[in-house]
Write a protein that holds these residues in place. Structure first.
Motif, PDB file in Angstrom:
ATOM      1  N   VAL A  78       3.910  -4.103   9.271  1.00 56.05           N
ATOM      2  CA  VAL A  78       4.980  -5.101   9.583  1.00 56.05           C
ATOM      3  C   VAL A  78       5.834  -5.387   8.493  1.00 56.05           C
ATOM      4  CG1 VAL A  78       4.841  -7.723   9.867  1.00 56.05           C
ATOM      5  CG2 VAL A  78       3.094  -6.257  10.897  1.00 56.05           C
ATOM      6  N   ALA A  79       5.419  -5.187   7.169  1.00 60.41           N
ATOM      7  CA  ALA A  79       6.510  -5.235   5.854  1.00 60.41           C
ATOM      8  C   ALA A  79       7.729  -4.987   5.990  1.00 60.41           C
ATOM      9  CB  ALA A  79       5.748  -4.967   4.596  1.00 60.41           C
ATOM     10  N   LEU A 108      14.177 -14.705   0.389  1.00 57.24           N
ATOM     11  CA  LEU A 108      12.992 -15.532   0.938  1.00 57.24           C
ATOM     12  C   LEU A 108      12.056 -14.570   1.888  1.00 57.24           C
ATOM     13  CD1 LEU A 108      11.639 -18.349   0.956  1.00 57.24           C
ATOM     14  CD2 LEU A 108      12.821 -18.782   2.920  1.00 57.24           C
ATOM     15  N   LEU A 109      12.773 -13.737   2.560  1.00 60.52           N
ATOM     16  CA  LEU A 109      12.313 -12.709   3.570  1.00 60.52           C
ATOM     17  C   LEU A 109      11.619 -11.728   2.515  1.00 60.52           C
ATOM     18  CD1 LEU A 109      15.010 -12.353   6.345  1.00 60.52           C
ATOM     19  CD2 LEU A 109      12.957 -13.294   6.528  1.00 60.52           C
ATOM     20  N   LEU A 110      12.388 -11.010   1.373  1.00 63.10           N
ATOM     21  CA  LEU A 110      11.768 -10.082   0.646  1.00 63.10           C
ATOM     22  C   LEU A 110      10.463 -10.644   0.035  1.00 63.10           C
ATOM     23  CD1 LEU A 110      14.986  -8.452  -0.827  1.00 63.10           C
ATOM     24  CD2 LEU A 110      13.354  -7.436   0.804  1.00 63.10           C
ATOM     25  N   GLY A 111      10.291 -11.791  -0.569  1.00 67.60           N
ATOM     26  CA  GLY A 111       9.283 -12.352  -0.935  1.00 67.60           C
ATOM     27  C   GLY A 111       7.975 -12.153   0.021  1.00 67.60           C
ATOM     28  N   LEU A 112       8.368 -13.014   1.283  1.00 69.16           N
ATOM     29  CA  LEU A 112       7.386 -12.885   2.285  1.00 69.16           C
ATOM     30  C   LEU A 112       6.899 -11.340   2.333  1.00 69.16           C
ATOM     31  CD1 LEU A 112       5.854 -14.161   4.553  1.00 69.16           C
ATOM     32  CD2 LEU A 112       7.802 -13.802   6.019  1.00 69.16           C
ATOM     33  N   PRO A 162      -0.544 -10.607   9.021  1.00 66.18           N
ATOM     34  CA  PRO A 162       0.817  -9.981   9.448  1.00 66.18           C
ATOM     35  C   PRO A 162       1.513 -10.801  10.562  1.00 66.18           C
ATOM     36  CG  PRO A 162      -0.819  -8.234   9.016  1.00 66.18           C
ATOM     37  CD  PRO A 162      -1.730  -9.584   9.055  1.00 66.18           C
ATOM     38  N   ALA A 163       0.818 -11.145  11.528  1.00 70.76           N
ATOM     39  CA  ALA A 163       1.546 -12.038  12.530  1.00 70.76           C
ATOM     40  C   ALA A 163       1.997 -13.147  12.173  1.00 70.76           C
ATOM     41  CB  ALA A 163       0.285 -12.268  13.803  1.00 70.76           C
TER      42      ALA A 163
END
Length: 840
Positions: free
Chosen positions: A755-756, A776-780, A810-811
């Motif tokens: 998922v990453a 923010l997305l990359l941190g997640l 992951p979901a």
């Protein structure tokens, strides 16, 4: 003069004549004068002294009494000691419903005289007699002379000529045969002769053909469940009435619905609340007019839904209490049985045998099965032709040949008859062995197409498994269990497969351990990890210590589950499984064990080692000559690992090869997955390239989802990657919608390294215009990978907030990414969503 005997103590003809004469207020002398008969002749008839008068005498009496057609026929029936004919329906004030088009075509055929012998065929209860009666009424209204002869009570074909001769005033004693008398009587007069109920009199078909040849102005319409099979015949087959589909918006004008409503009680009305059940009733009886009329009778005491709930066994429910209906029309069972009565022994036997085929049967399969009993294939084909002529079976064209099926009610009757047949066990054994053999044969084909060929026989395979489990469990060896597993997996029927294989394990079949491990694998596919682990442990215990293959397969299942349930134990379990596979010594099994160990290694973040193991797995499978599905799966996994490692070209290359191999194997589930990887890899390699082509590629992957069955995790991952391609093409709103839908599908059954890359891809596409959201997305994504970047993107606080958002699933990570992209991660809403994600 002696008094006339009291009616009721006389033979039928005598009593009828006394009553008719009295009703006309005529004495015996007056009737004699009007007829030209002697008074003694009338007296002898009324006393019962004369019981077999000449036909011309009866016609003279009927003319003198002024009898209409119905009373005249009743008098003739009394003379022949036949039961009186049932009044024709077109005279009852009960209009025909839903057959206006057929009536128009039939009338055109007869009035245009393009075909002078028309046989109206169809199954029992199809409405042949009703349509013929309506045709007769129509022709009379337009001035055509019609003679309607009901032959349904006649059993002797030798009498057909005489009965027809009497109906056209050519009866009586004569040295001429009936055809010659009829030809002389008609002398070129235009007449339409309707012969109703001919199926028991087919040996008289040549009489009808001679009649047509001898009378140039005569047209004959015959109703029969079977065609006459004479050269001059034009068959007019009557089919069931059209029924509404499951999603039909307005059903009121559908012919089947109109007939059902016309025959229900007067206070019954169609409403939005009962329309669905009414439509389903019409489908359940398959548009058969008799079935609809019998269902209407039940609607007088049951609601539509109550009746529908009982129609799983239509023969038991659909019977009527209409006293003036012919016996064959008083129940659906009687209609079908009367159709069978006109067939020969081989055809009736074949009808019973078809009860063993819930999905119907192809001719090649049927001939192969019946050949085991020494049955001549020519007899099978002839019997099928008879059943088709009688409308007792339906024919459906398929790529593999014609399929012969029984409608629901007929299949119920055939199954009942089969259960009572002395050879039922032998036949079912042959049928079950045949279809399990086809499943095993499909497993031997490397391209997987054999399983696609089995899809039309899905219900036959189910029945074969169930019957063999109860009567011959020894048949379920390793090859059969594995072949069944591949069938369920390839067709996406995971829940059914798990239930079937678990039932086999409970029946203590020889391959019990294999059945348990395969059921566990299918449980994993549907996201039921705990049940899958329980089944894996049972499989491990059921496998003998020296059963290295069984131990390896159970260990591979438990290790794959540990990746999600207990990651620290995954590699040790899978390393032990690899050892068992090597002890077994078969390269294909070693390749599968290496494949699973590579996945566990990837989950720890060691992508280079995972890729090395996956390449080794591919080599082992190729040495073993593994199937396209097995080889394609490992190629696909290599593509996914390369995608997770940022090696876009390698990912696209492996993915394209995997998609080709899996397409050849006809595995839409894995092919969709491989195509989705290729689309994202090519986008990451060239973000400014032809995004339209990539959207088309990803769309093709999504379209394959309609064929993958119950694999929700596969569906979610494909849609997640589709969202990336849509974002790359500038379709932001659709991209976010797809990502949200993917998150909802991915409740369990996926890994962070799968998922990453999706979230990282979105971040890269967003970064030029919105670096804070990208951070923010990359941190997640970093949190999902389980590691911290050495050089966090700017701004650091947004990157750290992204890490904090990940709730360990992951979901939930995908759902958080979708909400980030909507701009929903701010202030109090931000905190609320974080709390929600942590509760998932």
């Amino acid at each position: 003069m002696p008094s006339t005997p009291v009616p009721g103590s006389l033979p039928p003809l005598a009593e009828s004549l006394v009553r008719l004469r009295r009703a006309a207020r005529l004495s015996q002398r007056a009737l004699a004068e009007r007829t030209g008969l002697s008074e003694r002749a009338i007296r002898d008839l009324e006393k019962g002294v004369t019981t077999r008068p000449h036909a011309w005498s009866l016609r003279a009496i009927a003319d003198a009494l002024g009898l209409d057609d119905r009373a005249r026929q009743a008098l003739l029936d009394a003379a022949a000691e036949r039961p009186p004919a049932v009044p024709q329906p077109f005279e009852d004030g009960d209009p025909m419903v839903g057959r206006s088009a057929e009536l128009a075509r039939l009338a055109d055929l007869v009035q245009g005289r393009r075909h002078r012998l028309v046989t109206l065929t169809g199954a029992g209860g199809m409405g042949k007699s009703r349509l013929a009666a309506e045709l007769a009424a129509h022709l009379r209204r337009v001035g055509t002379e019609v003679a309607f002869v009901d032959l349904s009570a006649l059993d002797d074909p030798a009498l057909v000529g005489e009965v027809v001769a009497e109906s056209v005033r050519a009866g009586g004693r004569s040295r001429l045969d009936p055809v010659s008398r009829i030809a002389a009587e008609l002398r070129g007069s235009r007449l339409v002769l309707v012969l109703d109920g001919f199926e028991r009199l087919l040996d008289a078909a040549t009489v009808v053909a001679r009649l047509v040849a001898a009378c140039p102005a005569l047209s004959v319409v015959v109703t029969s469940r079977l065609p006459l099979r004479v050269a001059s015949e034009r068959e007019f087959r009557l089919d069931p009435l059209p029924v509404p589909g499951p999603d039909e918006p307005d059903i009121a004008e559908m012919p089947s619905v109109r007939l059902l409503l016309a025959r229900t009680r007067h206070d019954f009305t169609l409403t939005p609340q009962n329309a669905g059940a009414v439509a389903a009733i019409c489908r359940a009886v398959e548009g058969l007019p008799l079935g609809l009329e019998l269902a209407a009778a039940r609607l007088r005491v049951l609601s539509p839904q109550e009746l529908l709930d009982r129609l799983a066994q239509p023969l038991a429910v659909l019977s009527g209490n209409t006293r003036d209906a012919p016996p064959r029309h008083r129940s659906l069972r009687a209609a079908i049985e009367s159709s069978l009565d006109v067939l020969g022994g081989p055809s009736r036997h074949l009808f019973t045998s078809l009860g063993a085929f819930p999905a119907g049967v192809r001719l090649a399969d049927l001939e192969e099965i019946t050949a085991r009993d020494g049955t001549d294939p020519g007899l099978v084909l002839g019997a099928l032709a008879d059943l088709a002529d009688a409308s007792l079976i339906r024919l459906r064209a398929e790529p593999g040949g014609t399929r012969y099926t029984l409608p629901d009610a007929m299949r119920e009757l055939a199954a009942e008859q089969l259960a009572l047949h002395p050879d039922a066990v032998t036949l079912r054994g042959h049928v079950s062995g045949h279809y399990l053999g086809r499943v095993r044969a499909a497993a031997q084909r490397p391209d997987g197409s054999g399983y696609a060929d089995l899809e039309p026989d899905r219900d036959n395979v189910r029945a074969a498994v169930t019957w063999s489990r109860h009567h011959h469990p020894a048949v379920f060896d390793l090859a059969t269990v594995d072949a069944l597993y591949r069938l369920f997996e390839l067709r996406g029927r995971f829940a059914e497969g798990r239930a079937t294989l678990t039932a086999l394990a409970d029946a203590a079949v020889p391959a019990r351990s294999r059945a348990l491990v395969r059921a566990g694998r299918l449980s994993h596919h549907v996201g039921d990890l705990e049940t899958a682990r329980d089944l894996g442990l049972q499989a491990q215990q059921a496998a003998e210590c020296d059963d290295h293959e069984g131990q390896a397969l159970a260990g591979m299942l438990l290790g794959s589950l540990a990746i999600e349930l207990d990651p620290a134990q995954a590699q040790p379990i899978l390393t032990q499984a690899l050892g068992a596979a090597k002890a077994h010594g078969e390269d294909g099994l070693i390749g599968r064990a290496l494949n699973n160990l590579a996945a566990a290694t990837a989950n720890t973040g060691d992508l280079p080692e995972a890729q090395r193991l996956m390449r080794e797995a591919l080599q082992a499978k190729r040495r073993a000559g593994a199937s396209d599905v097995d080889t394609g799966r490992t190629l696909m996994n290599l593509a996914e690992l390369a995608l997770a490692d940022g090696r876009w070209l390698a990912s696209a290359t492996h993915g394209s090869e995997a998609a080709t191999v899996l397409g050849r194997a006809e595995d839409p589930r894995l092919q969709a997955y491989a195509l989705s990887i290729v689309a994202v890899a090519r986008l990451r390699e060239s973000p400014s390239g032809d995004t339209g082509a990539l959207v088309a590629l990803a769309t093709r992957a999504v379209e394959l989802l309609d064929r993958i069955g119950e694999d929700r995790s596969m569906r979610g991952l494909v849609r997640a990657r589709f969202s990336v391609v849509l974002r790359g093409a500038g379709e932001v709103t659709r991209a976010i919608e797809e990502l949200t839908g993917a998150a909802e599908s991915l409740r369990g059954g996926c890994l962070p390294y799968q998922v990453a890359p999706v979230i990282e891809s979105h971040a890269e596409l967003i970064a030029p215009a919105d670096p804070e959201t990208a951070a923010l997305l990359l941190g997640l994504a970093t949190a999902m990978r389980g590691r911290t970047a050495t050089t966090p993107p700017s701004p650091v606080d947004r990157y750290g907030s992204g890490i904090a958002l990940y709730a360990g699933d992951p979901a939930s990570g995908l759902l958080a990414a979708a909400q980030i992209m909507r701009g929903e991660m701010e202030n109090t809403r931000h905190r609320k969503i974080v709390t929600t994600l942590q509760e998932l």
